[in-house]
Design an enzyme around this catalytic site. Structure first.
Site: not given
Length: 292
Positions: A258, A158, A231
């Site tokens: 998470m 990106h 992540g």
């Protein structure tokens, strides 16, 4: 071409069904697996023998360094929805506002450091390189924290928030100035005779990823024998499809996050918790590691 976009979670499973497996051209499969394992010892056995490791990283690992993700309820900067500012339409409408937003993000990033997750990845890469094993990090993040941690084999799909691109001549240049220009007034391109408006050298929603970078990504995904997803929410396309494509050809994929994602049940392993805690354990040296 594959434009950057967020896929509603209800559509993710539809996209994962129908992936073409390179091992069986023309055969479409639906990636439905048993509940992924969280057995670190089993993962470590596979890791010890892997000769070509690919890590796909997203905003979650940088969030642990204190960089906002601008997702969900916290997805606003001032009164604007952050994702709405990350578009070519927003820049065309109000380049000054978009630059203010990116100036804020640059300032935040320059104040933080790579966390133990970034460092574990960089240290692992250096060790595996000495052993003659291939290691590549493919990141959606534009913060350069992987680079700052010492990672060498890196594809920033990106772009980078510390690069500018001229909207007139297309020249890309590194820029770590703070502030990037006096009063953010829109310093023009420094190429002789140009002076065009500069924009962040990042991929905005609705824009296509660099075909040359995607070609490199495809090569790495086709050759790897172990993939770690670190992540990432697995909802930003086209990156959301990378790990499922690897899993579709029977390669072990381990997710470190998470929370679970729409893709979790398509992977061999899932390790829940901060990447700064799980990755150092997962990537630590093993006596039985393969040396080519």
């Amino acid at each position: 071409m594959r434009p950057l976009q967020i896929i509603p979670s209800r559509l993710i499973s539809q996209l994962y069904c129908g992936l073409n497996s390179p091992a069986a051209t023309g055969t479409k499969i639906c990636l439905t697996m048993a509940r992924p394992s969280s057995n670190m010892a089993d993962f470590r056995k596979i890791f010890a023998k892997a000769k070509h490791v690919v890590i796909l990283s997203g905003a979650g690992i940088s969030a642990e360094s204190g960089i906002p993700t601008f997702r969900g309820a916290g997805g606003y900067w001032r009164k604007w929805q952050a994702q709405a500012l990350a578009t070519p339409q927003a820049f065309a409408q109000n380049p000054s506002l978009v630059w203010e937003f990116y100036h804020y993000r640059r300032e935040v990033i320059q104040r933080v450091e790579p966390n133990p997750g970034h460092l574990a990845i960089a240290q692992c890469e250096a060790r595996l390189r000495e052993q003659g094993r291939r290691f590549m990090v493919i990141t959606q993040n534009i913060d350069e924290l992987h680079r700052k941690a010492g990672t060498k084999n890196l594809l920033e799909i990106h772009g980078s928030i510390f690069k500018t691109r001229c909207t007139s001549c297309g020249v890309v240049a590194e820029n770590y100035k703070s502030p990037i220009c006096s009063a953010l007034s829109g310093k023009g391109c420094e190429e002789p005779g140009c002076g065009g408006l500069l924009r962040p050298h990042v991929v905005w929603f609705g824009e296509n990823l660099d075909p040359a970078v995607l070609e490199e990504v495809d090569k790495e995904l086709a050759l790897c024998d172990l993939c770690l997803v670190v992540g990432t929410s697995s909802v930003v396309y086209p990156a959301a499809m990378f790990a499922p494509q690897v899993s579709a050809r029977g390669v072990p994929v381990a997710e470190f996050n998470m929370e679970t994602t729409p893709a979790t049940n398509r992977f061999r392993f899932h390790f829940q918790g901060p990447c700064g805690t799980t990755l150092p354990e997962a990537l630590a040296p093993l006596e039985a590691e393969t040396v080519s």
